[in-house]
Scaffold this motif. Structure first.
Motif, mmCIF file in Angstrom:
data_model
loop_
_atom_site.group_PDB
_atom_site.id
_atom_site.type_symbol
_atom_site.label_atom_id
_atom_site.label_comp_id
_atom_site.label_asym_id
_atom_site.label_seq_id
_atom_site.Cartn_x
_atom_site.Cartn_y
_atom_site.Cartn_z
ATOM 1 N N GLY A 140 0.805 -1.246 0.090
ATOM 2 C CA GLY A 140 -0.141 0.419 -0.118
ATOM 3 C C GLY A 140 0.896 0.471 -0.052
ATOM 4 O O GLY A 140 0.538 2.597 0.396
ATOM 5 N N LEU A 141 2.690 1.318 -0.219
ATOM 6 C CA LEU A 141 3.125 1.877 0.139
ATOM 7 C C LEU A 141 3.491 3.232 -1.721
ATOM 8 O O LEU A 141 4.005 1.917 -2.132
ATOM 9 C CB LEU A 141 4.653 1.796 0.779
ATOM 10 N N HIS A 142 3.720 4.062 -1.813
ATOM 11 C CA HIS A 142 3.437 5.158 -2.586
ATOM 12 C C HIS A 142 5.058 5.293 -3.239
ATOM 13 O O HIS A 142 5.175 5.301 -4.175
ATOM 14 C CB HIS A 142 2.688 5.915 -2.954
ATOM 15 N N GLY A 143 5.604 5.546 -1.955
ATOM 16 C CA GLY A 143 7.133 5.868 -1.990
ATOM 17 C C GLY A 143 7.225 6.006 -0.286
ATOM 18 O O GLY A 143 6.563 6.493 -0.209
ATOM 19 N N VAL A 144 9.326 6.346 -0.671
ATOM 20 C CA VAL A 144 9.262 6.625 0.276
ATOM 21 C C VAL A 144 11.147 7.746 -0.034
ATOM 22 O O VAL A 144 11.115 7.650 -0.336
ATOM 23 C CB VAL A 144 9.966 4.784 1.216
ATOM 24 N N VAL A 145 11.332 8.232 1.249
ATOM 25 C CA VAL A 145 12.002 9.306 1.529
ATOM 26 C C VAL A 145 12.301 9.258 3.117
ATOM 27 O O VAL A 145 12.118 9.118 3.756
ATOM 28 C CB VAL A 145 11.291 10.880 1.942
ATOM 29 N N GLY A 146 14.169 8.520 2.861
ATOM 30 C CA GLY A 146 14.930 8.650 3.504
ATOM 31 C C GLY A 146 15.803 9.466 4.219
ATOM 32 O O GLY A 146 16.433 10.184 3.617
ATOM 33 N N LEU A 147 15.888 10.413 5.100
ATOM 34 C CA LEU A 147 16.944 11.641 5.098
ATOM 35 C C LEU A 147 17.924 10.863 6.318
ATOM 36 O O LEU A 147 17.763 10.361 7.550
ATOM 37 C CB LEU A 147 16.411 12.634 6.388
ATOM 38 N N GLY A 148 19.028 11.199 5.447
ATOM 39 C CA GLY A 148 20.478 10.919 6.940
ATOM 40 C C GLY A 148 20.558 9.340 7.757
ATOM 41 O O GLY A 148 20.485 9.154 8.347
ATOM 42 N N PRO A 149 19.683 8.422 6.155
ATOM 43 C CA PRO A 149 19.748 6.883 6.660
ATOM 44 C C PRO A 149 20.522 6.152 7.230
ATOM 45 O O PRO A 149 21.244 5.745 6.305
ATOM 46 C CB PRO A 149 18.462 6.427 5.282
ATOM 47 N N VAL A 150 19.891 5.215 7.919
ATOM 48 C CA VAL A 150 21.068 3.762 7.872
ATOM 49 C C VAL A 150 20.404 2.637 7.801
ATOM 50 O O VAL A 150 20.387 1.885 8.022
ATOM 51 C CB VAL A 150 20.868 4.122 10.410
ATOM 52 N N VAL A 151 20.850 2.877 6.400
ATOM 53 C CA VAL A 151 20.129 2.698 4.961
ATOM 54 C C VAL A 151 21.249 1.590 4.552
ATOM 55 O O VAL A 151 20.507 0.169 4.134
ATOM 56 C CB VAL A 151 19.791 3.147 4.060
ATOM 57 N N ASP A 152 22.939 1.452 4.684
ATOM 58 C CA ASP A 152 23.010 -0.066 5.085
ATOM 59 C C ASP A 152 23.850 -0.431 6.134
ATOM 60 O O ASP A 152 24.335 0.187 6.520
ATOM 61 C CB ASP A 152 24.470 0.594 4.243
ATOM 62 N N LEU A 153 22.635 -0.856 6.880
ATOM 63 C CA LEU A 153 23.272 -1.847 8.362
ATOM 64 C C LEU A 153 25.294 -1.892 8.376
ATOM 65 O O LEU A 153 25.057 -1.927 9.407
ATOM 66 C CB LEU A 153 22.900 -2.823 8.741
ATOM 67 N N GLY A 154 25.438 -3.024 7.340
ATOM 68 C CA GLY A 154 26.603 -3.529 7.512
ATOM 69 C C GLY A 154 27.596 -2.220 7.238
ATOM 70 O O GLY A 154 28.675 -2.199 8.487
ATOM 71 N N GLU A 155 27.421 -1.272 6.636
ATOM 72 C CA GLU A 155 28.202 0.159 6.740
ATOM 73 C C GLU A 155 28.315 0.611 8.425
ATOM 74 O O GLU A 155 29.291 0.919 8.160
ATOM 75 C CB GLU A 155 28.030 0.815 5.547
ATOM 76 N N ALA A 156 26.827 0.759 7.969
ATOM 77 C CA ALA A 156 26.952 1.122 10.055
ATOM 78 C C ALA A 156 27.636 0.955 11.016
ATOM 79 O O ALA A 156 27.969 1.332 11.483
ATOM 80 C CB ALA A 156 25.819 1.222 9.388
ATOM 81 N N ASP A 157 27.912 -0.439 11.036
ATOM 82 C CA ASP A 157 28.835 -1.096 11.551
ATOM 83 C C ASP A 157 30.111 -1.119 11.018
ATOM 84 O O ASP A 157 30.590 -1.402 12.434
ATOM 85 C CB ASP A 157 28.092 -3.020 11.864
ATOM 86 N N ARG A 158 30.086 -1.325 10.354
ATOM 87 C CA ARG A 158 31.703 -1.408 10.262
ATOM 88 C C ARG A 158 31.985 0.230 10.250
ATOM 89 O O ARG A 158 32.843 0.425 10.877
ATOM 90 C CB ARG A 158 32.052 -0.837 8.622
ATOM 91 N N GLN A 159 31.014 1.094 10.953
ATOM 92 C CA GLN A 159 31.685 2.418 10.865
ATOM 93 C C GLN A 159 31.445 2.848 12.629
ATOM 94 O O GLN A 159 31.057 3.789 12.790
ATOM 95 C CB GLN A 159 31.444 4.285 10.243
ATOM 96 N N HIS A 160 30.732 1.774 12.953
ATOM 97 C CA HIS A 160 30.840 1.837 14.432
ATOM 98 C C HIS A 160 29.593 2.509 15.180
ATOM 99 O O HIS A 160 29.614 3.736 15.640
ATOM 100 C CB HIS A 160 31.494 1.702 15.488
#
Length: 258
Positions: A140-160
């Motif tokens: 039911g979702l038309h679209g999403v906007v991510g603002l400063g999103p933690v969208v890649d958890l692997g990269e977030a983990d690498r950067q702690h």
């Protein structure tokens, strides 16, 4: 969002009380607030807001009230969604994701809100809305906007990021709970709903490199756009008095035209 000693300036921005609050279940997080638009400018679009805070209890939906107020003034129906965070009843993985799916379903079923729904998520909320936009998870979702999103958890983990917030959220390291990391990470999934990701040029909480890592892993035909918010830090992205707000508006409008 960062663990910070001072509250972000956006919390001091003017806002008004929501027009109504809907309780959808027994937990304190089973709730969303609704702001009705200036009907002279109503667009027939619902914007669902999903706050950040690195999935931790410190931040809740209240800090997006100024953004909700501004969006309603600009003609949108706004639903500000709550969800359980790490350490709260129902929080962590997969509870947080399941709860947010249920909250979105409640918004979709709300007959006083327009059917066209765009989710706007900040920080950890950006992770959650992009997860919802993946693998046909939320039809039911038309679209999403991510603002400063933690969208890649692997990269977030690498950067702690957030003092290893992703590990706390998922219950361990990628080696300890690999299934949870695979199920929760949008970077490992297929984007099936249009998404616009907006990192802040000067964001040192969730750096633009996190969006760059996510985008680099998408196929050329993925329904993805990215736009760098010039001059913006992490909290500027949800500050209606910062120029980045105009970019947020533009991205919402572009999604609703698709």
């Amino acid at each position: 969002m960062a663990e910070v000693s001072d509250e972000p300036e956006v919390l001091s921005r003017p806002s008004r009380q929501p027009d109504r609050t809907e309780v959808t279940g027994p937990e304190q997080t089973d709730v969303y607030d609704v702001w009705e638009p200036d009907h002279a400018r109503a667009r027939g679009v619902t914007v669902g807001l999903v706050h950040g805070g690195f999935w931790r209890p410190h931040y809740d939906r209240a800090h997006l009230a100024p953004l909700a107020t501004a969006l309603s003034r600009d003609g949108f129906h706004v639903a500000n969604l709550e969800y359980p965070r790490t350490g709260m009843p129902g929080g962590g993985w997969p509870g947080t994701g399941d709860a947010l799916l249920a909250r979105v379903a409640s918004v979709v079923a709300d007959t006083d809100l327009p059917e066209t729904l765009v989710l706007v998520g900040h920080s950890a909320g950006g992770h959650l809305v992009t997860w919802l936009a993946s693998d046909d998870r939320c039809p039911g979702l038309h679209g999403v906007v991510g603002l400063g999103p933690v969208v890649d958890l692997g990269e977030a983990d690498r950067q702690h990021l957030g003092n290893d917030a992703a590990r706390a959220f998922l219950g361990g390291s990628p080696d300890e709970v690999p299934d949870a990391w695979a199920a929760a990470d949008p970077a490992r999934q297929r984007l099936t709903t249009p998404a616009a990701l907006v990192p802040g040029e000067h964001d040192d909480v969730v750096p633009p490199s996190v969006v760059e890592a996510y985008a680099a892993g998408r196929p050329a035909d993925a329904p993805l756009t990215t736009a760098l918010a010039r001059g913006a830090d992490h909290f500027d992205l949800v500050d209606p008095e910062h120029p980045a707000y105009l970019l947020v508006l533009a991205e919402i409008e572009e999604l609703t035209l698709r």
